[in-house]
Design a protein around this motif. Structure first.
Motif, PDB file in Angstrom:
ATOM      1  N   ILE A 227       0.833  -1.243   0.030  1.00 51.81           N
ATOM      2  CA  ILE A 227       0.053  -0.081   0.086  1.00 51.81           C
ATOM      3  C   ILE A 227       1.107   0.928  -0.301  1.00 51.81           C
ATOM      4  CG2 ILE A 227      -2.055   0.636   1.410  1.00 51.81           C
ATOM      5  CD1 ILE A 227      -2.785  -1.584   0.098  1.00 51.81           C
ATOM      6  N   GLU A 228       1.010   1.928  -1.090  1.00 49.47           N
ATOM      7  CA  GLU A 228       1.812   3.238  -1.030  1.00 49.47           C
ATOM      8  C   GLU A 228       1.302   4.135  -0.941  1.00 49.47           C
ATOM      9  OE1 GLU A 228       4.872   2.452  -1.659  1.00 49.47           O
ATOM     10  OE2 GLU A 228       4.881   1.048  -3.386  1.00 49.47           O
ATOM     11  N   ASN A 229      -0.586   4.542  -0.083  1.00 55.05           N
ATOM     12  CA  ASN A 229      -0.826   5.779  -0.529  1.00 55.05           C
ATOM     13  C   ASN A 229      -1.935   5.336   0.798  1.00 55.05           C
ATOM     14  OD1 ASN A 229      -1.889   8.669  -0.088  1.00 55.05           O
ATOM     15  ND2 ASN A 229      -1.067   8.799  -2.459  1.00 55.05           N
ATOM     16  N   THR A 230      -3.011   6.449   1.066  1.00 54.03           N
ATOM     17  CA  THR A 230      -3.817   5.985   2.271  1.00 54.03           C
ATOM     18  C   THR A 230      -4.573   4.628   1.776  1.00 54.03           C
ATOM     19  OG1 THR A 230      -5.228   7.513   1.437  1.00 54.03           O
ATOM     20  CG2 THR A 230      -4.054   8.419   3.481  1.00 54.03           C
ATOM     21  N   GLY A 231      -4.657   3.862   2.487  1.00 49.90           N
ATOM     22  CA  GLY A 231      -6.436   2.520   2.328  1.00 49.90           C
ATOM     23  C   GLY A 231      -5.445   1.395   3.131  1.00 49.90           C
ATOM     24  N   TYR A 232      -6.096   0.513   2.981  1.00 48.50           N
ATOM     25  CA  TYR A 232      -6.048  -1.099   3.798  1.00 48.50           C
ATOM     26  C   TYR A 232      -4.895  -1.878   3.050  1.00 48.50           C
ATOM     27  CZ  TYR A 232      -9.023   2.001   6.755  1.00 48.50           C
ATOM     28  OH  TYR A 232      -9.853   2.308   7.526  1.00 48.50           O
ATOM     29  N   GLY A 233      -3.997  -2.946   3.042  1.00 44.28           N
ATOM     30  CA  GLY A 233      -4.004  -3.505   2.894  1.00 44.28           C
ATOM     31  C   GLY A 233      -4.967  -4.791   2.970  1.00 44.28           C
ATOM     32  N   VAL A 234      -5.786  -5.467   4.006  1.00 46.29           N
ATOM     33  CA  VAL A 234      -6.605  -5.539   3.860  1.00 46.29           C
ATOM     34  C   VAL A 234      -7.860  -5.552   4.076  1.00 46.29           C
ATOM     35  CG1 VAL A 234      -7.182  -8.632   4.053  1.00 46.29           C
ATOM     36  CG2 VAL A 234      -5.000  -8.347   3.739  1.00 46.29           C
ATOM     37  N   PHE A 235      -9.287  -5.663   3.758  1.00 46.92           N
ATOM     38  CA  PHE A 235     -10.574  -5.177   4.264  1.00 46.92           C
ATOM     39  C   PHE A 235     -11.291  -6.113   4.107  1.00 46.92           C
ATOM     40  CE2 PHE A 235     -12.905  -0.848   3.829  1.00 46.92           C
ATOM     41  CZ  PHE A 235     -13.543  -1.369   4.794  1.00 46.92           C
ATOM     42  N   ALA A 236     -11.753  -6.483   5.497  1.00 42.40           N
ATOM     43  CA  ALA A 236     -12.939  -7.254   5.333  1.00 42.40           C
ATOM     44  C   ALA A 236     -14.319  -6.893   5.982  1.00 42.40           C
ATOM     45  CB  ALA A 236     -13.008  -8.527   6.693  1.00 42.40           C
ATOM     46  N   ASP A 237     -14.985  -6.059   5.308  1.00 41.32           N
ATOM     47  CA  ASP A 237     -16.109  -5.020   5.586  1.00 41.32           C
ATOM     48  C   ASP A 237     -17.187  -4.961   6.085  1.00 41.32           C
ATOM     49  OD1 ASP A 237     -16.718  -1.939   5.373  1.00 41.32           O
ATOM     50  OD2 ASP A 237     -17.355  -2.447   3.074  1.00 41.32           O
ATOM     51  N   SER A 238     -17.686  -6.053   6.214  1.00 44.43           N
ATOM     52  CA  SER A 238     -19.253  -6.183   7.067  1.00 44.43           C
ATOM     53  C   SER A 238     -19.349  -7.499   7.316  1.00 44.43           C
ATOM     54  CB  SER A 238     -20.427  -6.533   5.927  1.00 44.43           C
ATOM     55  OG  SER A 238     -19.564  -7.313   4.577  1.00 44.43           O
ATOM     56  N   GLU A 239     -20.098  -8.107   7.890  1.00 43.00           N
ATOM     57  CA  GLU A 239     -20.412  -9.871   8.668  1.00 43.00           C
ATOM     58  C   GLU A 239     -20.603 -10.302   6.933  1.00 43.00           C
ATOM     59  OE1 GLU A 239     -24.308 -12.026  11.474  1.00 43.00           O
ATOM     60  OE2 GLU A 239     -24.057  -9.743  10.739  1.00 43.00           O
ATOM     61  N   GLY A 240     -20.527 -11.259   7.639  1.00 47.47           N
ATOM     62  CA  GLY A 240     -19.622 -12.121   6.065  1.00 47.47           C
ATOM     63  C   GLY A 240     -19.389 -12.426   5.025  1.00 47.47           C
ATOM     64  N   SER A 241     -17.578 -11.816   5.731  1.00 48.92           N
ATOM     65  CA  SER A 241     -16.645 -10.963   5.239  1.00 48.92           C
ATOM     66  C   SER A 241     -15.739 -12.452   5.129  1.00 48.92           C
ATOM     67  CB  SER A 241     -16.135  -9.896   4.948  1.00 48.92           C
ATOM     68  OG  SER A 241     -17.243  -9.640   3.607  1.00 48.92           O
ATOM     69  N   ASP A 242     -15.123 -13.156   4.821  1.00 51.35           N
ATOM     70  CA  ASP A 242     -13.987 -13.990   5.472  1.00 51.35           C
ATOM     71  C   ASP A 242     -12.607 -14.004   5.023  1.00 51.35           C
ATOM     72  OD1 ASP A 242     -12.414 -16.278   6.529  1.00 51.35           O
ATOM     73  OD2 ASP A 242     -14.489 -17.438   6.315  1.00 51.35           O
ATOM     74  N   ASN A 246      -2.188 -16.480   4.418  1.00 53.15           N
ATOM     75  CA  ASN A 246      -1.087 -17.541   4.375  1.00 53.15           C
ATOM     76  C   ASN A 246      -0.169 -17.045   4.496  1.00 53.15           C
ATOM     77  OD1 ASN A 246       0.039 -19.940   5.485  1.00 53.15           O
ATOM     78  ND2 ASN A 246      -0.260 -21.173   4.465  1.00 53.15           N
ATOM     79  N   ASN A 247       0.762 -16.868   5.235  1.00 52.64           N
ATOM     80  CA  ASN A 247       2.229 -16.977   4.537  1.00 52.64           C
ATOM     81  C   ASN A 247       2.244 -15.381   3.808  1.00 52.64           C
ATOM     82  OD1 ASN A 247       5.006 -16.903   4.927  1.00 52.64           O
ATOM     83  ND2 ASN A 247       4.787 -18.041   2.443  1.00 52.64           N
ATOM     84  N   VAL A 248       1.375 -14.069   4.329  1.00 53.01           N
ATOM     85  CA  VAL A 248       1.146 -12.878   3.570  1.00 53.01           C
ATOM     86  C   VAL A 248       2.894 -12.129   4.171  1.00 53.01           C
ATOM     87  CG1 VAL A 248       0.099 -10.934   2.529  1.00 53.01           C
ATOM     88  CG2 VAL A 248      -0.433 -13.469   2.811  1.00 53.01           C
ATOM     89  N   ARG A 249       3.217 -11.344   3.131  1.00 50.33           N
ATOM     90  CA  ARG A 249       3.978  -9.781   3.929  1.00 50.33           C
ATOM     91  C   ARG A 249       2.870  -8.788   3.094  1.00 50.33           C
ATOM     92  NH1 ARG A 249       9.724  -8.146   0.991  1.00 50.33           N
ATOM     93  NH2 ARG A 249      10.866  -6.582   2.123  1.00 50.33           N
ATOM     94  N   LEU A 250       3.054  -8.274   4.386  1.00 54.57           N
ATOM     95  CA  LEU A 250       2.139  -6.779   4.278  1.00 54.57           C
ATOM     96  C   LEU A 250       3.398  -5.756   4.086  1.00 54.57           C
ATOM     97  CD1 LEU A 250      -0.698  -7.000   6.353  1.00 54.57           C
ATOM     98  CD2 LEU A 250      -0.955  -6.303   4.122  1.00 54.57           C
ATOM     99  N   MET A 251       3.297  -4.692   3.437  1.00 55.70           N
ATOM    100  CA  MET A 251       4.530  -3.952   3.187  1.00 55.70           C
ATOM    101  C   MET A 251       3.550  -2.327   3.403  1.00 55.70           C
ATOM    102  SD  MET A 251       7.367  -4.847   0.782  1.00 55.70           S
ATOM    103  CE  MET A 251       8.637  -3.543   0.590  1.00 55.70           C
ATOM    104  N   ILE A 252       3.224  -1.515   3.676  1.00 52.16           N
ATOM    105  CA  ILE A 252       2.640  -0.144   4.530  1.00 52.16           C
ATOM    106  C   ILE A 252       3.316   0.768   4.011  1.00 52.16           C
ATOM    107  CG2 ILE A 252       1.117   0.955   5.751  1.00 52.16           C
ATOM    108  CD1 ILE A 252      -0.206  -2.055   4.274  1.00 52.16           C
ATOM    109  N   ASN A 253       3.580   1.629   3.138  1.00 54.37           N
ATOM    110  CA  ASN A 253       4.587   3.226   2.885  1.00 54.37           C
ATOM    111  C   ASN A 253       3.554   4.435   2.780  1.00 54.37           C
ATOM    112  OD1 ASN A 253       7.097   0.992   2.456  1.00 54.37           O
ATOM    113  ND2 ASN A 253       6.252   0.222   0.459  1.00 54.37           N
ATOM    114  N   GLY A 254       2.421   4.127   2.800  1.00 59.06           N
ATOM    115  CA  GLY A 254       1.070   4.808   2.576  1.00 59.06           C
ATOM    116  C   GLY A 254       1.256   5.721   4.130  1.00 59.06           C
ATOM    117  N   ASP A 255       1.027   7.273   4.514  1.00 58.66           N
ATOM    118  CA  ASP A 255       0.943   8.089   5.386  1.00 58.66           C
ATOM    119  C   ASP A 255      -0.732   7.023   5.964  1.00 58.66           C
ATOM    120  OD1 ASP A 255       3.084   9.124   5.205  1.00 58.66           O
ATOM    121  OD2 ASP A 255       2.829  10.565   4.845  1.00 58.66           O
ATOM    122  N   LYS A 256      -0.493   7.515   7.523  1.00 64.65           N
ATOM    123  CA  LYS A 256      -1.983   7.033   7.838  1.00 64.65           C
ATOM    124  C   LYS A 256      -2.979   5.866   7.237  1.00 64.65           C
ATOM    125  CE  LYS A 256      -3.152  12.239   8.582  1.00 64.65           C
ATOM    126  NZ  LYS A 256      -3.516  13.009   8.550  1.00 64.65           N
ATOM    127  N   ALA A 257      -2.212   4.488   6.808  1.00 70.32           N
ATOM    128  CA  ALA A 257      -3.088   3.470   6.364  1.00 70.32           C
ATOM    129  C   ALA A 257      -2.989   2.607   7.152  1.00 70.32           C
ATOM    130  CB  ALA A 257      -1.863   3.382   5.245  1.00 70.32           C
TER     131      ALA A 257
END
Length: 287
Positions: A227-242, A246-257
């Motif tokens: 994620i190079e700007n604002t936002g979420y790497g992974v976003f489960a937005d509601s009930e019923g979201s699954d 597994n073995n995931v690399r997250l790189m959050i480079n943006g501000d306020k993310a």
């Protein structure tokens, strides 16, 4: 072969087969929802070692139980009719009579789109997609790498790089019970399987249930999310979201993310062996 046209170039009717091999196609048709239509049961499109360029927002449409197989090819959508929803490949309409889904298989395929709301792969109404070793790039606002919005939309995406540049862009967006499996890995020391976003309020993986009968499901393994700007790497937005990682690399480079965000009660976000690097100002690993 080189084909230049100002009209819709191809329509594949019931029971017909179209094969494009070593073809360079330039279509200046900017109005149609699709430039190549594969529209009925037992209709098949085969594309290999070809480059297809479309002026508008519509690329290949596959519907009513038809299929398309693409390999070693490129699709460019230039988005001249900006503002209309479009896609490089649009899978649509289940064949109710025979119970057959519209489907596509893509191997070593580049799909690059311009224009707002113009996605690389767009799935609706019981579609099936298998993608391997490919690259999806979108440039417009609200343009997604992969977008599915039906409980019977099922996709398997392997070793594929997805990149969005527009604000509100999403790498993989699943709605209304859609299901996707994403798998990456290493080959000769090179990471295969990644999602990168550059726009404001842009997310890597996004799932929303929208009162579907079945859960909206994303399973991702051995991939990299950037994620190079604002936002979420992974976003489960509601009930019923699954969402299962597994073995995931997250790189959050943006501000306020943030790396991980489960918004509402009943949203499931399971992370196993997730490595998060948080580099942006006021960013966080989990919201």
């Amino acid at each position: 072969s080189n084909i230049n046209t100002i009209a819709r170039p191809f329509y594949v009717g019931a029971g017909a087969t179209l094969r494009l091999s070593h073809v360079t196609l330039n279509s200046n048709e900017s109005v149609a929802a699709s430039n190549i239509g594969v529209y009925d049961l037992n209709s098949d499109l085969f594309v290999d070692n070809s480059e297809l360029t479309f002026a508008g927002v519509g690329g290949i449409a596959i519907s009513n139980g038809a299929s398309a197989t693409l390999s070693n090819s490129k699709i460019f959508i230039n988005g001249m009719t900006n503002g209309n929803t479009g896609a490089g490949i649009h899978l649509n309409w289940f064949n109710n009579e025979k119970g057959i889904s519209s489907s596509t298989r893509a191997d070593n395929v580049l799909i690059e789109t311009k224009g707002d709301n113009v996605h690389s792969l767009y799935m609706t109404n019981h579609s099936r997609a298998i993608v391997d070793n490919s690259q999806f790039i979108t440039h417009g606002s609200g343009a997604f790498g992969i977008y599915a919005n039906n409980s019977k939309d099922i996709s398997q995406i392997d070793k594929t790089a997805i990149e969005t540049f527009g604000d509100g862009g999403i790498g993989v967006a699943m709605y209304k019970g859609a299901q996707i499996e994403l798998e990456g890995g290493l080959k000769d020391g090179v990471q295969l399987g990644s999602i990168t976003t550059h726009g404001i309020n842009a997310h890597g993986l996004y799932a929303k249930h929208d009162n579907a009968v079945t859960p909206t499901t994303i399973n991702a393994s051995d991939i990299v999310l950037k994620i190079e700007n604002t936002g979420y790497g992974v976003f489960a937005d509601s009930e019923g979201s699954d969402i299962q990682l597994n073995n995931v690399r997250l790189m959050i480079n943006g501000d306020k993310a943030a790396g991980l965000y489960a918004k509402n009660a009943g949203a499931i976000l399971y992370a196993d062996r997730v490595n998060a690097e948080i580099n942006g100002y006021q960013s966080m690993g989990m919201h």
